[in-house]
Design an enzyme around this catalytic site. Sequence first.
Site, PDB file in Angstrom:
ATOM      1  N   GLU A   1      -5.346   2.837   2.622  1.00 45.56           N
ATOM      2  CA  GLU A   1      -4.814   3.527   1.452  1.00 45.56           C
ATOM      3  C   GLU A   1      -3.859   4.637   1.891  1.00 45.56           C
ATOM      4  O   GLU A   1      -4.289   5.661   2.426  1.00 45.56           O
ATOM      5  CB  GLU A   1      -5.948   4.105   0.590  1.00 45.56           C
ATOM      6  CG  GLU A   1      -6.768   3.047  -0.131  1.00 45.56           C
ATOM      7  CD  GLU A   1      -8.022   2.626   0.637  1.00 45.56           C
ATOM      8  OE1 GLU A   1      -7.967   2.648   1.887  1.00 45.56           O
ATOM      9  OE2 GLU A   1      -9.034   2.294   0.012  1.00 45.56           O
TER      10      GLU A   1
ATOM     11  N   SER B   1     -16.954   6.640   0.572  1.00 43.53           N
ATOM     12  CA  SER B   1     -16.496   5.865   1.717  1.00 43.53           C
ATOM     13  C   SER B   1     -15.019   6.173   1.907  1.00 43.53           C
ATOM     14  O   SER B   1     -14.354   6.679   1.008  1.00 43.53           O
ATOM     15  CB  SER B   1     -16.684   4.367   1.466  1.00 43.53           C
ATOM     16  OG  SER B   1     -15.793   3.926   0.452  1.00 43.53           O
TER      17      SER B   1
ATOM     18  N   CYS C   1      -9.553   2.172   4.330  1.00 41.96           N
ATOM     19  CA  CYS C   1      -9.060   0.978   5.045  1.00 41.96           C
ATOM     20  C   CYS C   1      -7.572   1.095   5.321  1.00 41.96           C
ATOM     21  O   CYS C   1      -7.135   1.118   6.460  1.00 41.96           O
ATOM     22  CB  CYS C   1      -9.278  -0.275   4.215  1.00 41.96           C
ATOM     23  SG  CYS C   1     -10.952  -0.626   3.777  1.00 41.96           S
TER      24      CYS C   1
ATOM     25  N   HIS D   1     -11.125  -0.339 -10.419  1.00 44.30           N
ATOM     26  CA  HIS D   1     -11.563  -0.926  -9.152  1.00 44.30           C
ATOM     27  C   HIS D   1     -11.534  -2.446  -9.166  1.00 44.30           C
ATOM     28  O   HIS D   1     -12.238  -3.094  -9.940  1.00 44.30           O
ATOM     29  CB  HIS D   1     -12.972  -0.459  -8.818  1.00 44.30           C
ATOM     30  CG  HIS D   1     -13.036   0.892  -8.199  1.00 44.30           C
ATOM     31  ND1 HIS D   1     -12.332   1.225  -7.065  1.00 44.30           N
ATOM     32  CD2 HIS D   1     -13.710   2.020  -8.552  1.00 44.30           C
ATOM     33  CE1 HIS D   1     -12.579   2.492  -6.735  1.00 44.30           C
ATOM     34  NE2 HIS D   1     -13.404   2.986  -7.632  1.00 44.30           N
TER      35      HIS D   1
ATOM     36  N   GLU E   1      -6.674  -1.412  -8.445  1.00 46.03           N
ATOM     37  CA  GLU E   1      -6.912  -2.311  -7.320  1.00 46.03           C
ATOM     38  C   GLU E   1      -7.091  -3.736  -7.829  1.00 46.03           C
ATOM     39  O   GLU E   1      -7.553  -3.964  -8.953  1.00 46.03           O
ATOM     40  CB  GLU E   1      -8.177  -1.895  -6.565  1.00 46.03           C
ATOM     41  CG  GLU E   1      -8.098  -0.519  -5.960  1.00 46.03           C
ATOM     42  CD  GLU E   1      -9.451  -0.019  -5.488  1.00 46.03           C
ATOM     43  OE1 GLU E   1      -9.477   0.785  -4.555  1.00 46.03           O
ATOM     44  OE2 GLU E   1     -10.477  -0.438  -6.069  1.00 46.03           O
TER      45      GLU E   1
END
Length: 909
Positions: free
Chosen positions: A514, A353, A512, A545, A646
């Site tokens: 980054e 993604s 999104c 993550h 993250e």
Amino acid sequence: MAQLHPMKLTEVLAERGLSLESQANGEAPKEIQDREIKKEPTPRANYLRNIYFDTLSSLDVQESYWYTRAATEHDGEVPIMRRAYGLKSVFQHLDTPIWPHELLVGAKAGFYRGSAPLPWLTESFFMDKDSDLYKAALATGAESSAEVSHFGAGGGNVTKSFGNVVSVGGKYGVRREIVPAMHRLAYAWAGKSVEDVGRKYEQMVPEYKIKENIMKSVVSNFDSGFTIPQGREVMNYYYVLEYGFDGLIDFCEKRAGEVAGEAGGDGISGMDRLYYYKSMAELCRGLSAWFDNYGREADRLLTCTEDETSRAELSEISERMHRIAHEKPKTFKDALQAIYLLHLAELNEDAMSGLSPGRIGQVLYPYFEQDIEAGRLTEAEAEEWNELYRVKMTCIDAFACTGVVGGVLSGNTFNNVCIGGLDREGKSAANRLEMLILEAGIKCQTTQPTLSLLYDEATPEEFLLKCMECVKTGAGYPAIMNNRIGMEFIQNQYQHEGMTVRESRAWSVGGCLETSPGTWMPLHHGGKLYWIPGGSGQPTSVGVHFLNNPKILELTLNNGFDKRTGLQVFEPHNRTFDTFDDLVDQYKKYYEKSVEVLNKCMNIQHDVWRKFTPSMVNSLLKPNCLERGLGIAQKGYRYNATFNIECCGMCNQINSFAAIKKLVYDDHKYTLDQLKDALDHNFGYKTSKEVGSESLKDQEKRDDDDGRYDEIHADCLRAPKYGNDEPYVDDMLYDWEHWFCEDMPHKFESLYAEPLYVCQMSVSTHGPEGAVTAATADGRLEGTTFADASMSAYPGTDTHGQYALFESATGWDHSMSQNSQMNLKIHPSATKGVEGSRKLLDLTRAYMRKGGFHIQYNIVDSRVLKKAQAHPENYRTLLIRVAGFTQYWVEIGKPIQDEVIARTEYESI
């Protein structure tokens, strides 16, 4: 008689003079108001978009079959050559459907909205629940997040099996007769996939058991190396635009002969160059055949088509596809067709993604400029082709596990097109083609590609107001990124790899939001030289993550023990926390232990990935691979320091810190044990699962509650909250940011021996991660969704207006982090007309000038969302901004829907 208590949380709070009211800056008009800006796509784009609305996410096994067959035939080959033969076979054999009225052609699979399993990467999650592969994954915690992730029940999601269609992962549909083949192909890779081999070796990390418990308790959302190992990066289309496939094949074959047997100075990577160039030549032959096959399909359709208009269009498609299968693109339409298929090619080599096209309005501008001047193209045609591009990109699905696609992506694939920013010389890069890209986004509203404005003080006012017009459609794009902050981050993170100020201007957004490094490349077209931007870094948002910040605080308070799962996640600390600093110190120790263990395991997973199934398409397209003769596995990319850490739920974490410090350590109103007891009993409320809603407003008292926790709960809700320009809590945020961004990540390095950095956004993880987290000291109840993003306030707690929220958010240097995220929901009446657009722009400028990195808007009346939740069948086309991406309302899971509804709605600016 037993005392009667109000059932709803809102009723309990009303008795105490408290409210969770989500309106601010006035009251909404009595009548529900729709969004102001409404335009229609061209008839062709509308026809094709309606096909999308009527189709389901579908799986086929063409790619799985052809890759497995070729890989088996070439078993024993040099790994990169085996991979090249596998992908070449895929591209040579994939179906090449052309649907009626298409001009821009191409699809990932044989279906309109299709994708395929990639069992050489991961195979457990799409197996039957009673299969040994699925059970093995469950035992490691790999599927724990999937258990609390949700898809929307409407739209194209196949949430349940029906008729001859089997639901896979709660989203995808596959024909029942295909399932045995899918399982057989999966078992062909059992014990040999990146997932299986990575799991085998990560268990050799001495503290692996902690990692397993972290995954089972959802302290982290998902594994990195075999779920979506690529993406959150920016494509680079330059080499195919500059040379064409035939030119690249000739170059690779020539270079293979030149480097064969040459050690290249180091005796290791130098010898790898021969295999790199030979593998790239084979890949290019496969890609060329794929392009050519679309021309062949157009030729076939011509034999059975009588309508003269359709025949003319098919002839044009045929000529174009046969030509760009070998030569460099000549026109705007050629170039857009080429970059679209190259985008699909990269998507087809991995589950991913966030593969962003980048600044394609600037990449395609040379073709647009010259075609317009020569009369080969009109602006109306260019705008329609951008609408068609939007429809095609929206058809892209990512086939990955439920915990990723549902719990993180909400079904979105984050293909981000950036506009604006600066050119190579530091002047505004906004151009006429980008205005048409915005117009296409206004007329043909779709989820993909999302748009992001790289806001700079040099950006023309007309362009910025066009962006505000687009925002007012309610589609949620463009998001606005601070170009200066992005450049500063890029310079800081990649300076040791040769980043310069000029090169930093080529940055773009991968996924999104980054921040990703880019490079200026010299494109020669029509006798002129143009410098075009393109991605030149490895995937970002790979590594550790989505650490669950409130969950780690919960474990800190409970001596490392997770009461939900009954697991001792961390070693007991046995501390009494005599001071608040003691508590924070232990919290950071558990946080660092999470990063340490996860980073080691993710490094192993990614190492197996780069050895077995490294990126081929991007290793062809990204600088400086072709020049060096090295792919991603040998650090052939220009920039490699892209791995990150993250997090999710930071707002709830900071608000909880503030409540604990004030109520326990400053005011001494409660002991820590008393607070822990209230949290353990969810302040006397049912769990969100029992209520059937993850929204705080919907929570209900337990039937047997005696009110003993009402006062402490009210005090927790009254405690200082982030977002109101309140130094007591904001200073805690700033202290945290300095530790999180500066002190902590540089203690760890990726498998490429590069320093880590931090990424602060939620995507959709605030839903599933909230679902597994107990009540928190800020007053949030068990199982309810966290605050979205990282700089957004918790719904209903930002009571002093947008500018107070901005003050809270900008007291730290946002360039220390890869990103930060701010979501605002504004009623349509507040942005009405030209004056409303200017107010929205002024609001945006204020945040950018204060040093905020990112802001995005939902322009919507919350009552519309409530109606859409109650009657989804009437709202198939409703778009909403979630957290870094736009999605169709009906395809979002209920936990995230509840959270979006609950966000503070600003009634004025």
